[in-house]
Design a protein around this motif. Structure first.
Motif, PDB file in Angstrom:
ATOM      1  N   SER A   1       0.684  -0.715   0.021  1.00  0.00           N
ATOM      2  CA  SER A   1      -0.037  -0.575  -0.076  1.00  0.00           C
ATOM      3  C   SER A   1       1.176   0.835   0.028  1.00  0.00           C
ATOM      4  O   SER A   1       2.162   1.270   0.026  1.00  0.00           O
ATOM      5  N   TYR A   2       0.237   2.459  -0.373  1.00  0.00           N
ATOM      6  CA  TYR A   2       0.501   3.765  -0.191  1.00  0.00           C
ATOM      7  C   TYR A   2       0.205   4.049   1.047  1.00  0.00           C
ATOM      8  O   TYR A   2      -0.859   4.181   1.218  1.00  0.00           O
ATOM      9  N   ILE A   3       0.504   5.419   1.210  1.00  0.00           N
ATOM     10  CA  ILE A   3       0.263   6.841   2.218  1.00  0.00           C
ATOM     11  C   ILE A   3       1.298   7.793   1.628  1.00  0.00           C
ATOM     12  O   ILE A   3       2.145   8.140   1.122  1.00  0.00           O
ATOM     13  N   LEU A   4      -0.097   8.317   1.881  1.00  0.00           N
ATOM     14  CA  LEU A   4       0.181   9.588   0.393  1.00  0.00           C
ATOM     15  C   LEU A   4       0.295  11.049   1.371  1.00  0.00           C
ATOM     16  O   LEU A   4      -0.418  11.495   2.632  1.00  0.00           O
ATOM     17  N   THR A   5       0.776  12.015   0.763  1.00  0.00           N
ATOM     18  CA  THR A   5       0.344  13.825   1.209  1.00  0.00           C
ATOM     19  C   THR A   5      -1.036  13.833   0.994  1.00  0.00           C
ATOM     20  O   THR A   5      -1.818  13.154   0.743  1.00  0.00           O
ATOM     21  N   PRO A   6      -2.105  15.166   1.826  1.00  0.00           N
ATOM     22  CA  PRO A   6      -2.589  15.570   1.305  1.00  0.00           C
ATOM     23  C   PRO A   6      -2.891  15.650  -0.064  1.00  0.00           C
ATOM     24  O   PRO A   6      -4.033  15.928  -0.263  1.00  0.00           O
ATOM     25  N   GLN A   7      -2.032  16.180  -0.606  1.00  0.00           N
ATOM     26  CA  GLN A   7      -2.431  16.129  -1.855  1.00  0.00           C
ATOM     27  C   GLN A   7      -2.273  15.707  -3.006  1.00  0.00           C
ATOM     28  O   GLN A   7      -2.184  15.608  -4.049  1.00  0.00           O
ATOM     29  N   GLY A   8      -2.388  13.812  -2.137  1.00  0.00           N
ATOM     30  CA  GLY A   8      -2.328  12.623  -3.216  1.00  0.00           C
ATOM     31  C   GLY A   8      -1.163  12.185  -3.759  1.00  0.00           C
ATOM     32  O   GLY A   8      -1.629  11.289  -4.199  1.00  0.00           O
ATOM     33  N   LYS A   9       0.040  12.729  -3.088  1.00  0.00           N
ATOM     34  CA  LYS A   9       1.511  12.413  -3.881  1.00  0.00           C
ATOM     35  C   LYS A   9       1.661  10.809  -2.689  1.00  0.00           C
ATOM     36  O   LYS A   9       1.869  11.005  -1.592  1.00  0.00           O
TER      37      LYS A   9
ATOM     38  N   PRO B   1      -0.257   7.998  -7.514  1.00  0.00           N
ATOM     39  CA  PRO B   1       0.186   6.553  -6.870  1.00  0.00           C
ATOM     40  C   PRO B   1      -0.273   5.677  -8.389  1.00  0.00           C
ATOM     41  O   PRO B   1       0.044   4.597  -8.287  1.00  0.00           O
ATOM     42  N   SER B   2      -1.451   6.384  -8.613  1.00  0.00           N
ATOM     43  CA  SER B   2      -1.971   6.043  -9.532  1.00  0.00           C
ATOM     44  C   SER B   2      -0.963   5.567 -11.491  1.00  0.00           C
ATOM     45  O   SER B   2      -1.345   4.750 -11.885  1.00  0.00           O
ATOM     46  N   GLU B   3      -0.318   6.469 -11.222  1.00  0.00           N
ATOM     47  CA  GLU B   3       1.230   6.126 -11.980  1.00  0.00           C
ATOM     48  C   GLU B   3       1.779   5.453 -12.400  1.00  0.00           C
ATOM     49  O   GLU B   3       2.788   5.147 -13.191  1.00  0.00           O
TER      50      GLU B   3
ATOM     51  N   VAL C   1      -6.912  11.665  -5.649  1.00  0.00           N
ATOM     52  CA  VAL C   1      -6.786  10.022  -6.084  1.00  0.00           C
ATOM     53  C   VAL C   1      -8.116   9.726  -6.288  1.00  0.00           C
ATOM     54  O   VAL C   1      -8.411   9.366  -7.626  1.00  0.00           O
ATOM     55  N   SER C   2      -9.058   9.929  -5.824  1.00  0.00           N
ATOM     56  CA  SER C   2     -10.302   9.871  -6.685  1.00  0.00           C
ATOM     57  C   SER C   2     -10.599  10.351  -7.751  1.00  0.00           C
ATOM     58  O   SER C   2     -11.013   9.806  -8.672  1.00  0.00           O
ATOM     59  N   ARG C   3     -10.646  11.976  -7.902  1.00  0.00           N
ATOM     60  CA  ARG C   3     -10.919  12.752  -8.797  1.00  0.00           C
ATOM     61  C   ARG C   3     -10.097  12.226 -10.032  1.00  0.00           C
ATOM     62  O   ARG C   3     -10.656  13.025 -10.996  1.00  0.00           O
ATOM     63  N   ILE C   4      -9.176  11.954  -9.577  1.00  0.00           N
ATOM     64  CA  ILE C   4      -8.014  11.611 -10.991  1.00  0.00           C
ATOM     65  C   ILE C   4      -8.819  10.510 -11.080  1.00  0.00           C
ATOM     66  O   ILE C   4      -8.708  10.135 -12.720  1.00  0.00           O
ATOM     67  N   LYS C   5      -9.249   9.620 -10.495  1.00  0.00           N
ATOM     68  CA  LYS C   5      -9.241   8.028 -11.080  1.00  0.00           C
ATOM     69  C   LYS C   5     -10.633   8.287 -11.747  1.00  0.00           C
ATOM     70  O   LYS C   5     -11.048   8.608 -12.950  1.00  0.00           O
ATOM     71  N   HIS C   6     -11.956   8.820 -11.129  1.00  0.00           N
ATOM     72  CA  HIS C   6     -13.527   9.505 -11.420  1.00  0.00           C
ATOM     73  C   HIS C   6     -13.567   9.875 -13.207  1.00  0.00           C
ATOM     74  O   HIS C   6     -14.577  10.046 -13.578  1.00  0.00           O
ATOM     75  N   ARG C   7     -12.970  11.384 -12.524  1.00  0.00           N
ATOM     76  CA  ARG C   7     -12.758  12.129 -13.870  1.00  0.00           C
ATOM     77  C   ARG C   7     -11.861  11.767 -15.035  1.00  0.00           C
ATOM     78  O   ARG C   7     -11.750  12.832 -15.756  1.00  0.00           O
ATOM     79  N   GLN C   8     -11.158  10.570 -15.082  1.00  0.00           N
ATOM     80  CA  GLN C   8      -9.903  10.237 -15.935  1.00  0.00           C
ATOM     81  C   GLN C   8      -9.139  11.739 -16.495  1.00  0.00           C
ATOM     82  O   GLN C   8      -9.176  11.528 -17.520  1.00  0.00           O
TER      83      GLN C   8
ATOM     84  N   LYS D   1      -0.457  10.121 -17.405  1.00  0.00           N
ATOM     85  CA  LYS D   1       1.042   9.969 -18.031  1.00  0.00           C
ATOM     86  C   LYS D   1       0.919   8.692 -17.196  1.00  0.00           C
ATOM     87  O   LYS D   1       0.098   7.914 -15.901  1.00  0.00           O
ATOM     88  N   ASN D   2       1.648   7.765 -17.611  1.00  0.00           N
ATOM     89  CA  ASN D   2       2.175   6.073 -16.274  1.00  0.00           C
ATOM     90  C   ASN D   2       3.768   6.454 -16.938  1.00  0.00           C
ATOM     91  O   ASN D   2       4.806   6.867 -16.643  1.00  0.00           O
ATOM     92  N   ILE D   3       4.419   5.404 -15.535  1.00  0.00           N
ATOM     93  CA  ILE D   3       5.907   5.064 -15.312  1.00  0.00           C
ATOM     94  C   ILE D   3       5.702   3.760 -15.768  1.00  0.00           C
ATOM     95  O   ILE D   3       5.403   2.754 -14.907  1.00  0.00           O
ATOM     96  N   LEU D   4       6.715   3.705 -16.146  1.00  0.00           N
ATOM     97  CA  LEU D   4       7.225   2.231 -16.821  1.00  0.00           C
ATOM     98  C   LEU D   4       8.876   2.155 -16.604  1.00  0.00           C
ATOM     99  O   LEU D   4       9.473   2.600 -16.849  1.00  0.00           O
ATOM    100  N   ILE D   5       9.196   1.048 -16.733  1.00  0.00           N
ATOM    101  CA  ILE D   5      10.639   0.598 -16.669  1.00  0.00           C
ATOM    102  C   ILE D   5      11.233  -0.344 -18.647  1.00  0.00           C
ATOM    103  O   ILE D   5      10.103  -0.649 -19.030  1.00  0.00           O
ATOM    104  N   PHE D   6      12.107  -0.047 -18.602  1.00  0.00           N
ATOM    105  CA  PHE D   6      12.530  -0.117 -19.675  1.00  0.00           C
ATOM    106  C   PHE D   6      14.414  -0.245 -19.403  1.00  0.00           C
ATOM    107  O   PHE D   6      14.537   0.438 -18.877  1.00  0.00           O
ATOM    108  N   GLU D   7      14.548  -1.461 -20.223  1.00  0.00           N
ATOM    109  CA  GLU D   7      15.893  -2.189 -20.493  1.00  0.00           C
ATOM    110  C   GLU D   7      16.572  -1.831 -21.690  1.00  0.00           C
ATOM    111  O   GLU D   7      16.100  -1.615 -22.661  1.00  0.00           O
ATOM    112  N   LYS D   8      17.429  -1.080 -21.712  1.00  0.00           N
ATOM    113  CA  LYS D   8      18.049  -0.349 -23.057  1.00  0.00           C
ATOM    114  C   LYS D   8      18.752  -1.585 -23.847  1.00  0.00           C
ATOM    115  O   LYS D   8      19.891  -2.200 -22.894  1.00  0.00           O
ATOM    116  N   ASN D   9      18.411  -1.774 -25.116  1.00  0.00           N
ATOM    117  CA  ASN D   9      19.341  -3.071 -25.775  1.00  0.00           C
ATOM    118  C   ASN D   9      20.223  -2.381 -26.549  1.00  0.00           C
ATOM    119  O   ASN D   9      21.404  -3.205 -27.004  1.00  0.00           O
TER     120      ASN D   9
END
Length: 206
Positions: free
Chosen positions: A39-47, A123-125, A144-151, A155-163
């Motif tokens: 789980s996460y613990i967030l700031t009041p600003q949802g970070k 957190p949703s990123e 976080v609920s507003r971000i979710k329900h209002r879409q 952005k997404n945060i993803l991992i990549f490996e350099k080839n």
């Protein structure tokens, strides 16, 4: 990026109200679990402020934070005054949470946000599965609920490996968060499908 000396800790929560106490703070739902959950613990600003693993012990809850940047014990103590619980903090072996740990996490596609600057990520990123949008109130829930329900998540945060070892020329809307060994953690547009990462950028998505 170099992994600084981590500060791994565990906090044991005792008392009859330990479940209700932590349920009101975390983003995930502990009530339907019996072994462990992330789980996460967030700031009041949802970070993201802390990323934690909660383990159910016989007479307590064990809270593990792989790199405590912001004094998790003091944070919990603020809320503990209103509950019938007690807290105990223990240091964990730093050797288990250094560069090898972080590298192995990236290899399996897991971003441990405790090693990123806190209070900067939505957190949703990162790990949306660490949030239960149906549970009751927790710190940062309205955001976080507003971000979710209002879409509103763009952005997404993803991992990549350099080839290959060639220099990267990332598109302007790609944000490099981490470059560690042969891995990159990028924040990029959520629904991106037009780019062939491997052929155009030399990247393999993990």
């Amino acid at each position: 990026m170099k992994i600084e000396t981590p500060n791994p800790i565990k906090i044991l929560i005792y008392g009859e109200e330990r479940i209700d106490f932590i349920q009101n703070i975390i983003t995930n739902d502990i009530l339907n679990e019996s072994k462990s959950l992330y789980s996460y613990i967030l700031t009041p600003q949802g970070k993201i402020l802390f990323e934690i693993q909660i383990n159910f012990m016989k007479d307590c809850l064990e809270i593990v934070c792989t790199n405590d940047q912001s004094d998790l014990l003091s944070y919990l103590e603020k809320y503990a005054k209103l509950s019938d619980i007690s807290l105990q903090k223990f240091q964990l072996d730093k050797a288990n949470f250094g560069e090898s740990y972080f590298l192995n996490s990236l290899k399996i596609g897991k971003i441990d946000t405790n090693f990123l600057p806190h209070s900067t990520l939505n957190p949703s990123e990162v790990h949306d599965e660490y949030i239960n949008y149906q549970k009751g109130c927790f710190v940062g829930q309205e955001v976080v609920s507003r971000i979710k329900h209002r879409q509103l998540q763009k952005k997404n945060i993803l991992i990549f490996e350099k080839n290959n070892q060639n220099a990267l020329n990332l598109p302007d809307d790609f944000e490099l968060l981490i470059e560690f060994k042969n891995f990159l953690v990028l924040r990029l547009p959520k629904n991106i499908e037009y780019l062939n990462f491997e052929s155009e950028l030399g990247l393999i998505k993990i």
